[in-house]
Design an enzyme around this catalytic site. Structure first.
Site, PDB file in Angstrom:
ATOM      1  N   ARG A  21       0.163  -2.222   4.382  1.00 17.13           N
ATOM      2  CA  ARG A  21      -0.970  -3.123   4.646  1.00 17.13           C
ATOM      3  C   ARG A  21      -0.622  -4.206   5.657  1.00 17.13           C
ATOM      4  O   ARG A  21      -1.023  -5.363   5.515  1.00 17.13           O
ATOM      5  CB  ARG A  21      -1.463  -3.783   3.348  1.00 17.13           C
ATOM      6  CG  ARG A  21      -2.193  -2.840   2.407  1.00 17.13           C
ATOM      7  CD  ARG A  21      -3.650  -2.683   2.795  1.00 17.13           C
ATOM      8  NE  ARG A  21      -4.253  -1.594   2.044  1.00 17.13           N
ATOM      9  CZ  ARG A  21      -5.008  -1.781   0.955  1.00 17.13           C
ATOM     10  NH1 ARG A  21      -5.270  -2.985   0.533  1.00 17.13           N
ATOM     11  NH2 ARG A  21      -5.519  -0.745   0.333  1.00 17.13           N
ATOM     12  N   ARG A  25      -6.172  -8.728   6.053  1.00 16.16           N
ATOM     13  CA  ARG A  25      -6.801 -10.050   6.058  1.00 16.16           C
ATOM     14  C   ARG A  25      -5.852 -11.231   6.253  1.00 16.16           C
ATOM     15  O   ARG A  25      -6.288 -12.306   6.633  1.00 16.16           O
ATOM     16  CB  ARG A  25      -7.608 -10.243   4.765  1.00 16.16           C
ATOM     17  CG  ARG A  25      -8.989  -9.617   4.868  1.00 16.16           C
ATOM     18  CD  ARG A  25      -9.778  -9.874   3.624  1.00 16.16           C
ATOM     19  NE  ARG A  25      -9.155  -9.211   2.481  1.00 16.16           N
ATOM     20  CZ  ARG A  25      -9.558  -9.370   1.219  1.00 16.16           C
ATOM     21  NH1 ARG A  25     -10.555 -10.172   0.943  1.00 16.16           N
ATOM     22  NH2 ARG A  25      -8.960  -8.717   0.239  1.00 16.16           N
ATOM     23  N   ARG A  34     -12.596  -7.625  12.285  1.00 17.54           N
ATOM     24  CA  ARG A  34     -13.380  -7.170  11.121  1.00 17.54           C
ATOM     25  C   ARG A  34     -14.810  -7.717  11.173  1.00 17.54           C
ATOM     26  O   ARG A  34     -15.764  -7.018  10.804  1.00 17.54           O
ATOM     27  CB  ARG A  34     -12.646  -7.621   9.843  1.00 17.54           C
ATOM     28  CG  ARG A  34     -13.350  -7.402   8.527  1.00 17.54           C
ATOM     29  CD  ARG A  34     -13.384  -5.933   8.136  1.00 17.54           C
ATOM     30  NE  ARG A  34     -14.182  -5.762   6.934  1.00 17.54           N
ATOM     31  CZ  ARG A  34     -15.505  -5.768   6.890  1.00 17.54           C
ATOM     32  NH1 ARG A  34     -16.202  -5.909   8.007  1.00 17.54           N
ATOM     33  NH2 ARG A  34     -16.142  -5.614   5.749  1.00 17.54           N
ATOM     34  N   ASP A  71      -8.372   4.444   5.717  1.00 17.42           N
ATOM     35  CA  ASP A  71      -8.232   4.287   4.269  1.00 17.42           C
ATOM     36  C   ASP A  71      -8.108   5.653   3.614  1.00 17.42           C
ATOM     37  O   ASP A  71      -8.673   6.634   4.111  1.00 17.42           O
ATOM     38  CB  ASP A  71      -9.426   3.532   3.678  1.00 17.42           C
ATOM     39  CG  ASP A  71      -9.078   3.034   2.281  1.00 17.42           C
ATOM     40  OD1 ASP A  71      -8.452   1.970   2.181  1.00 17.42           O
ATOM     41  OD2 ASP A  71      -9.392   3.728   1.298  1.00 17.42           O
ATOM     42  N   TYR A 147     -10.004   8.105  -8.098  1.00 19.62           N
ATOM     43  CA  TYR A 147     -11.198   7.427  -7.550  1.00 19.62           C
ATOM     44  C   TYR A 147     -12.435   8.317  -7.658  1.00 19.62           C
ATOM     45  O   TYR A 147     -13.538   7.844  -7.900  1.00 19.62           O
ATOM     46  CB  TYR A 147     -10.969   7.021  -6.098  1.00 19.62           C
ATOM     47  CG  TYR A 147     -10.066   5.811  -5.947  1.00 19.62           C
ATOM     48  CD1 TYR A 147     -10.560   4.522  -6.129  1.00 19.62           C
ATOM     49  CD2 TYR A 147      -8.725   5.948  -5.632  1.00 19.62           C
ATOM     50  CE1 TYR A 147      -9.745   3.418  -5.998  1.00 19.62           C
ATOM     51  CE2 TYR A 147      -7.898   4.846  -5.491  1.00 19.62           C
ATOM     52  CZ  TYR A 147      -8.414   3.580  -5.680  1.00 19.62           C
ATOM     53  OH  TYR A 147      -7.602   2.475  -5.558  1.00 19.62           O
TER      54      TYR A 147
HETATM   55  O1  1CP Z   1      -1.890  -1.646   7.549  1.00 20.50           O
HETATM   56  C1  1CP Z   1      -2.303  -0.775   6.772  1.00 20.50           C
HETATM   57  O2  1CP Z   1      -1.602  -0.326   5.848  1.00 20.50           O
HETATM   58  C2  1CP Z   1      -3.715  -0.348   6.998  1.00 20.50           C
HETATM   59  C3  1CP Z   1      -4.172   0.970   6.558  1.00 20.50           C
HETATM   60  C4  1CP Z   1      -4.521   1.148   5.088  1.00 20.50           C
HETATM   61  C5  1CP Z   1      -3.862   2.002   4.185  1.00 20.50           C
HETATM   62  C6  1CP Z   1      -2.569   2.769   4.428  1.00 20.50           C
HETATM   63  C7  1CP Z   1      -5.647   0.596   4.382  1.00 20.50           C
HETATM   64  C8  1CP Z   1      -6.608  -0.366   4.927  1.00 20.50           C
HETATM   65  N1  1CP Z   1      -5.695   1.174   3.146  1.00 20.50           N
HETATM   66  C9  1CP Z   1      -4.622   2.016   2.981  1.00 20.50           C
HETATM   67  C10 1CP Z   1      -4.284   2.862   1.825  1.00 20.50           C
HETATM   68  C11 1CP Z   1      -4.975   2.652   0.527  1.00 20.50           C
HETATM   69  N2  1CP Z   1      -6.297   2.381   0.284  1.00 20.50           N
HETATM   70  C12 1CP Z   1      -4.342   2.834  -0.721  1.00 20.50           C
HETATM   71  C13 1CP Z   1      -2.895   3.274  -0.887  1.00 20.50           C
HETATM   72  C14 1CP Z   1      -1.948   2.143  -0.712  1.00 20.50           C
HETATM   73  C15 1CP Z   1      -1.962   1.095  -1.800  1.00 20.50           C
HETATM   74  O3  1CP Z   1      -1.634   1.437  -2.958  1.00 20.50           O
HETATM   75  O4  1CP Z   1      -2.306  -0.044  -1.476  1.00 20.50           O
HETATM   76  C16 1CP Z   1      -5.291   2.613  -1.728  1.00 20.50           C
HETATM   77  C17 1CP Z   1      -5.064   2.694  -3.216  1.00 20.50           C
HETATM   78  C18 1CP Z   1      -6.531   2.329  -1.076  1.00 20.50           C
HETATM   79  C19 1CP Z   1      -7.837   2.068  -1.728  1.00 20.50           C
HETATM   80  C20 1CP Z   1      -8.356   0.753  -1.307  1.00 20.50           C
HETATM   81  N3  1CP Z   1      -8.936   0.492  -0.101  1.00 20.50           N
HETATM   82  C21 1CP Z   1      -8.283  -0.456  -2.024  1.00 20.50           C
HETATM   83  C22 1CP Z   1      -7.606  -0.631  -3.382  1.00 20.50           C
HETATM   84  C23 1CP Z   1      -8.595  -0.735  -4.474  1.00 20.50           C
HETATM   85  C24 1CP Z   1      -7.961  -0.610  -5.852  1.00 20.50           C
HETATM   86  O5  1CP Z   1      -8.399   0.301  -6.582  1.00 20.50           O
HETATM   87  O6  1CP Z   1      -7.036  -1.387  -6.163  1.00 20.50           O
HETATM   88  C25 1CP Z   1      -8.889  -1.452  -1.223  1.00 20.50           C
HETATM   89  C26 1CP Z   1      -9.105  -2.885  -1.563  1.00 20.50           C
HETATM   90  C27 1CP Z   1      -9.280  -0.838   0.004  1.00 20.50           C
HETATM   91  C28 1CP Z   1      -9.873  -1.486   1.208  1.00 20.50           C
HETATM   92  C29 1CP Z   1      -8.943  -1.651   2.365  1.00 20.50           C
HETATM   93  N4  1CP Z   1      -8.191  -0.642   2.933  1.00 20.50           N
HETATM   94  C30 1CP Z   1      -7.472  -1.129   4.007  1.00 20.50           C
HETATM   95  C31 1CP Z   1      -7.794  -2.519   4.116  1.00 20.50           C
HETATM   96  C32 1CP Z   1      -7.253  -3.447   5.185  1.00 20.50           C
HETATM   97  C33 1CP Z   1      -8.701  -2.834   3.097  1.00 20.50           C
HETATM   98  C34 1CP Z   1      -9.349  -4.172   2.849  1.00 20.50           C
HETATM   99  C35 1CP Z   1     -10.663  -4.225   3.568  1.00 20.50           C
HETATM  100  C36 1CP Z   1     -11.035  -5.595   4.001  1.00 20.50           C
HETATM  101  O7  1CP Z   1     -11.093  -6.451   3.113  1.00 20.50           O
HETATM  102  O8  1CP Z   1     -11.277  -5.811   5.192  1.00 20.50           O
END
Ligand code: 1CP
Length: 340
Positions: A21, A25, A34, A71, A147
């Protein structure tokens, strides 16, 4: 590329580092981009903007690898489950999988509809410095299935587990369908220019050992085996979070084993030996304090030594309110302390 050399356990001038990540943010530059899109999915599908945010951590932090901005939930979305990212809540599927019929109705070959992902990969690769690697990724079948069955993140995973134990054939049908898509999805990312591929199994630790081997790890083994045959020069990274006590059972055709912060690296090193290069695993919350961060870095580098075998990372994703100054300091310190 220092990062790719390290994945194949070749000696490098320092321990490479990137952060899970790393685009997100906590970077005002990310927030700026964003705001240009209505929702998160629009950002993921916008080739120009997604390329920009993928490259931001390289420019700002000077990490050794970029990770595709996208994602894990885009693939289930493409398979036919309507998805929303609800502000200050997270991802939500408006439909869930309840039966074998629902699985039969999922779109096969859905990875073909994610053409913009491959465009982002090739666009980033063309703009990225030759010394930096680009990581493509997918969710692992079990994590994606949670999910699709729950509709959202879960604390108990009760719907998923009910299917696993009460209707295992339904669970296997879903995991099998996902595995086939994931192989093609990652293959397409590698063909578009991704230098390494990573599988996120974030919710691996929700399952007991026997269930994880059958419903989680077995599919990861099949996926990595298929990809290794197709792309022997593209290192594969697996990140099964929360399974520190299962390590002795986790064998497969991949180069890098990602450790969550819950798994002491001493333990991983002892159990896995030299079988895999380890990636990890600084507790992200240590970045709230410079001192805690420095102690954590020194400990990891002491355990792993200066020889090949480590890719430095966090033990889970950057948190949105972590100070960026400490992320910068983290990269600087790892490079300085690990220099050979
Ligand atoms: O820099 C990076 O890593 C960006 C790319 C990236 C990756 C590899 C994002 C962007 N998401 C992910 C993978 C991801 N998404 C995972 C696996 C890694 C981990 O365990 O964190 C998971 C479980 C998700 C699902 C997801 N997407 C969640 C988690 C929800 C939960 O159940 O806990 C969330 C909050 C997102 C949204 C998301 N994805 C990525 C970002 C930057 C965001 C936040 C969006 C925003 O607020 O702008």
């Amino acid at each position: 590329m220092v990062f790719i050399d390290a994945c194949f356990r070749q000696e490098t001038p320092y321990t490479p580092i990137w952060l899970m990540r790393q685009a997100g943010r906590y970077l005002s530059e990310y927030q700026g981009v964003r705001q240009k899109t209505k929702n998160f999915l629009d950002l993921c599908a916008n080739v120009v903007l997604a390329t920009e945010v993928t490259l931001q951590p390289i420019e700002i932090l000077d990490v050794d690898a970029a990770i595709l901005f996208s994602d894990i939930l885009l693939l289930p979305h493409a398979m036919g489950l309507p998805l929303e990212f609800v502000p200050s809540f997270g991802p939500k599927f408006l439909d869930t999988i309840k039966s074998l019929e629902d699985i039969k109705a999922l779109k096969r070959g859905a990875y073909k509809d994610l053409g913009y992902v491959y465009e982002i990969v090739s666009n980033v690769r063309s703009k990225l410095d030759k010394s930096k690697a680009l990581i493509g990724f997918s969710g692992a079948p079990w994590t994606l299935a949670t999910y699709m069955l729950e509709g959202q993140g879960s604390k108990t995973y009760s719907r998923s587990k009910k299917i696993l134990y009460a209707q295992p054939e339904v669970a296997h049908a879903l995991l099998e369908a996902l595995s086939i898509e994931i192989i093609s999805y990652l293959d397409a990312q590698a063909r578009a220019g991704a230098n390494a591929l990573m599988l996120f199994d974030s919710w691996a630790g929700a399952l007991e050992l026997e269930a994880y081997l059958e419903f989680g790890w077995d599919y990861i083994q099949k996926i990595t085996k298929a990809l290794k045959t197709k792309h022997p020069k593209v290192p594969l990274i697996v990140f099964p979070k929360g399974v520190g006590t299962y390590l002795a059972h986790l064998k497969g055709d991949f180069e890098v084993f990602g450790c969550g912060w819950d798994t002491p690296l001493e333990h991983a090193k002892e159990v896995l030996g030299d079988r895999y290069v380890l990636q990890g695993n600084l507790e992200p919350a240590r970045l709230y304090s410079q001192e805690a961060m420095r102690n954590g870095i020194e400990h990891i580098l002491e355990v792993m030594g200066k020889k090949a075998g480590l890719i430095f990372n966090l033990g889970h994703g950057m948190l949105p309110d972590l100070p960026r100054s400490n992320a910068l300091e983290l990269v600087r310190l790892v490079r300085e302390i690990s220099r050979r």
